[in-house]
Design an enzyme around this catalytic site. Structure first.
Site, PDB file in Angstrom:
ATOM      1  N   GLY A   1      37.173  41.704  37.799  1.00  0.00           N
ATOM      2  CA  GLY A   1      36.144  41.427  36.797  1.00  0.00           C
ATOM      3  C   GLY A   1      34.801  41.155  37.442  1.00  0.00           C
ATOM      4  N   ARG A   2      34.515  39.869  37.623  1.00  0.00           N
ATOM      5  CA  ARG A   2      33.166  39.475  38.044  1.00  0.00           C
ATOM      6  C   ARG A   2      32.740  40.057  39.389  1.00  0.00           C
ATOM      7  NH1 ARG A   2      34.498  33.370  37.241  1.00  0.00           N
ATOM      8  NH2 ARG A   2      36.444  34.278  37.964  1.00  0.00           N
TER       9      ARG A   2
ATOM     10  N   ASP B   1      39.719  36.041  40.311  1.00  0.00           N
ATOM     11  CA  ASP B   1      39.121  35.689  41.597  1.00  0.00           C
ATOM     12  C   ASP B   1      39.399  36.695  42.718  1.00  0.00           C
ATOM     13  OD1 ASP B   1      38.328  33.470  40.225  1.00  0.00           O
ATOM     14  OD2 ASP B   1      39.565  32.041  41.321  1.00  0.00           O
TER      15      ASP B   1
ATOM     16  N   ASN C   1      45.193  39.353  37.847  1.00  0.00           N
ATOM     17  CA  ASN C   1      43.742  39.198  37.680  1.00  0.00           C
ATOM     18  C   ASN C   1      43.319  37.759  37.958  1.00  0.00           C
ATOM     19  OD1 ASN C   1      41.764  38.442  34.917  1.00  0.00           O
ATOM     20  ND2 ASN C   1      40.963  39.787  36.513  1.00  0.00           N
TER      21      ASN C   1
ATOM     22  N   CYS D   1      40.614  35.412  25.928  1.00  0.00           N
ATOM     23  CA  CYS D   1      39.218  35.001  25.885  1.00  0.00           C
ATOM     24  C   CYS D   1      39.080  33.546  25.424  1.00  0.00           C
ATOM     25  CB  CYS D   1      38.442  35.922  24.950  1.00  0.00           C
ATOM     26  SG  CYS D   1      36.701  35.530  24.962  1.00  0.00           S
TER      27      CYS D   1
ATOM     28  N   GLN E   1      39.770  47.369  23.960  1.00  0.00           N
ATOM     29  CA  GLN E   1      40.365  46.052  23.750  1.00  0.00           C
ATOM     30  C   GLN E   1      40.004  45.530  22.369  1.00  0.00           C
ATOM     31  OE1 GLN E   1      39.033  42.227  25.666  1.00  0.00           O
ATOM     32  NE2 GLN E   1      41.025  42.455  26.661  1.00  0.00           N
TER      33      GLN E   1
HETATM   34  C1  LIG Z   1      31.009  37.517  30.980  1.00  0.00           C
HETATM   35  C2  LIG Z   1      32.492  37.685  30.860  1.00  0.00           C
HETATM   36  C3  LIG Z   1      33.001  38.348  29.746  1.00  0.00           C
HETATM   37  C4  LIG Z   1      34.379  38.509  29.621  1.00  0.00           C
HETATM   38  N1  LIG Z   1      34.851  39.190  28.526  1.00  0.00           N
HETATM   39  C5  LIG Z   1      36.172  39.449  28.437  1.00  0.00           C
HETATM   40  C6  LIG Z   1      36.673  40.231  27.357  1.00  0.00           C
HETATM   41  O1  LIG Z   1      35.947  40.670  26.468  1.00  0.00           O
HETATM   42  N2  LIG Z   1      38.006  40.486  27.341  1.00  0.00           N
HETATM   43  C7  LIG Z   1      38.858  40.018  28.327  1.00  0.00           C
HETATM   44  O2  LIG Z   1      40.051  40.302  28.278  1.00  0.00           O
HETATM   45  N3  LIG Z   1      38.402  39.271  29.336  1.00  0.00           N
HETATM   46  C8  LIG Z   1      37.093  38.980  29.413  1.00  0.00           C
HETATM   47  N4  LIG Z   1      36.629  38.247  30.465  1.00  0.00           N
HETATM   48  C9  LIG Z   1      37.586  37.745  31.476  1.00  0.00           C
HETATM   49  C10 LIG Z   1      37.742  38.751  32.613  1.00  0.00           C
HETATM   50  O3  LIG Z   1      38.282  39.961  32.136  1.00  0.00           O
HETATM   51  C11 LIG Z   1      38.685  38.213  33.707  1.00  0.00           C
HETATM   52  O4  LIG Z   1      39.946  37.975  33.145  1.00  0.00           O
HETATM   53  C12 LIG Z   1      38.171  36.923  34.338  1.00  0.00           C
HETATM   54  O5  LIG Z   1      36.784  36.971  34.566  1.00  0.00           O
HETATM   55  C13 LIG Z   1      38.894  36.650  35.669  1.00  0.00           C
HETATM   56  O6  LIG Z   1      38.796  37.738  36.529  1.00  0.00           O
HETATM   57  P1  LIG Z   1      37.670  37.820  37.702  1.00  0.00           P
HETATM   58  O7  LIG Z   1      37.822  36.581  38.532  1.00  0.00           O
HETATM   59  O8  LIG Z   1      38.030  39.079  38.449  1.00  0.00           O
HETATM   60  O9  LIG Z   1      36.351  37.875  37.021  1.00  0.00           O
HETATM   61  C14 LIG Z   1      35.271  38.030  30.610  1.00  0.00           C
HETATM   62  C15 LIG Z   1      34.744  37.375  31.719  1.00  0.00           C
HETATM   63  C16 LIG Z   1      33.383  37.192  31.848  1.00  0.00           C
HETATM   64  C17 LIG Z   1      32.862  36.469  33.057  1.00  0.00           C
END
Ligand SMILES: Cc1cc2nc3c(=O)[nH]c(=O)nc-3n(C[C@H](O)[C@H](O)[C@H](O)COP(=O)(O)O)c2cc1C
Length: 325
Positions: free
Chosen positions: A211-212, A189, A187, A84, A54
């Site tokens: 993600g998380r 939650d 994507n 971001c 990315q």
């Molecule tokens: C600590 C952290 C770092 C993240 N860094 C990036 C990143 O570098 N690039 C990106 O596209 N999204 C980044 N995200 C967003 C996640 O990819 C994702 O879109 C977001 O957390 C929602 O998805 P989730 O609910 O499954 O976590 C980051 C999220 C967190 C919490």
């Protein structure tokens, strides 16, 4: 995810059923490419294919250059970050700040796709639903992306203004999916196999991105995969398997980061794995004081041994006597 999805973690997720994992965001500014942090982020040695990197930035020519640089370093897919919300990224009008400049988005997408096309490297886009709830422009951005030749779109169901608060919404993802012919990845939650199925059914998306929920739980990918294929829930890993996976993760993590950074950056992963297990809080408070990898690894290993021992049902005296006989 910056600071989380490093090579050891991606590797583990892929082994445990993730179909695909993108690198941590890499800066498009060439001045940063030689920094320890960026070169680590660009290290894909031994990574399970496909390698996807990315990139983030706001200058079309610089983004194109960064894409080619990463393709030459082994990236087989380039992902553009327009999601971001971090200030460091937004202040230079990159990340989700770009959502307010659709003309610039179009120029970036064109520049990166044109630079990658001769290399046979597809370009994907990751974005949010808009700058804020009053200006959700994901559909227009998605159309720009499709017209520019973007190969797939990942949409986080929040606006930039939402940061990570509230709940992700899937109506915008559903509307975007209905209008596009390229694959759409939903994507936000998604934290269980049931939720993954619900989001896929509701949005019609081609895939989900986690993600998380994968932090400290890399086996979520096999759980989701199993549920989607069979409709049945896979049993969670035993403490024994968790122990093995975490220790294997730590070994790889230490090899990747070395002693000094390794012991420090491993702490958050250990905390995520242990979260919710009995006695984890006090163990983590002690473990965070350990400043070398050998003792940290041993502490984790011993802690799981104690956990398994404590979890053993107390034997009735009769059984005890029979065993002694
Ligand atoms: C600590 C952290 C770092 C993240 N860094 C990036 C990143 O570098 N690039 C990106 O596209 N999204 C980044 N995200 C967003 C996640 O990819 C994702 O879109 C977001 O957390 C929602 O998805 P989730 O609910 O499954 O976590 C980051 C999220 C967190 C919490």
């Amino acid at each position: 995810m910056a600071g989380v999805t490093d090579r050891p973690f991606r590797q583990l997720c892929k082994k445990l059923g993730a179909g695909y994992a993108v690198s941590e965001m890499a800066a498009s500014n060439p001045k940063l490419w030689d920094s320890v942090k960026t070169s680590r982020r660009l290290n894909h040695d031994g990574e399970i294919a496909p390698i996807s990197v990315q990139i983030a930035g706001a200058d079309p020519a610089m983004m194109a250059e960064a894409a080619v640089f990463n393709a030459n370093k082994g990236a087989r897919i380039i992902d553009i970050n327009m999601g971001c919300p971090v200030k460091k990224v937004c202040n230079v009008a990159s990340g989700s700040a770009l959502l307010r400049h659709e003309d610039l988005i179009a120029r970036i997408l064109d520049a990166v796709v044109s630079a990658c096309a001769p290399l046979g490297v597809p370009v994907t886009l990751k974005t949010r639903t808009g700058w804020d709830r009053e200006s959700r422009n994901a559909l227009r951005v998605a159309k720009l992306a499709e017209n520019a030749g973007i190969a797939a779109l990942t949409l986080h169901g929040r606006t930039r203004a939402d940061l990570y608060t509230g709940e992700a919404e899937y109506d915008t993802i559903r509307a975007v999916k209905a209008e596009l012919t390229i694959p759409v990845i939903a994507n936000g939650d998604i934290d269980s196999p049931e939720k993954a199925k619900h989001v896929l059914d509701y949005t019609g998306a081609d895939a989900v991105m986690i993600g998380r929920a994968a932090q400290g739980r890399p086996w979520i990918f096999r759980e989701i995969d199993h549920y989607l294929r069979t409709g049945e829930s896979l049993a969670p890993p035993s403490h024994g398997e968790m122990r093995e996976l975490l220790l294997e993760h730590l070994d790889d993590h230490y090899r990747f980061y070395g002693e000094h950074t390794g012991v420090r950056t491993a702490r958050k992963h250990i905390g995520w794995y242990l979260d919710g297990l009995p006695g984890a809080d006090s163990f983590c408070a002690r473990m965070n004081l350990i400043d070398n990898t050998r003792d940290q690894w041993r502490a984790v290993s011993d802690w799981f041994d104690t956990l398994s021992r404590d979890a053993m049902p107390h034997r009735a005296p009769v059984a005890e006597a029979l065993m002694a006989a």
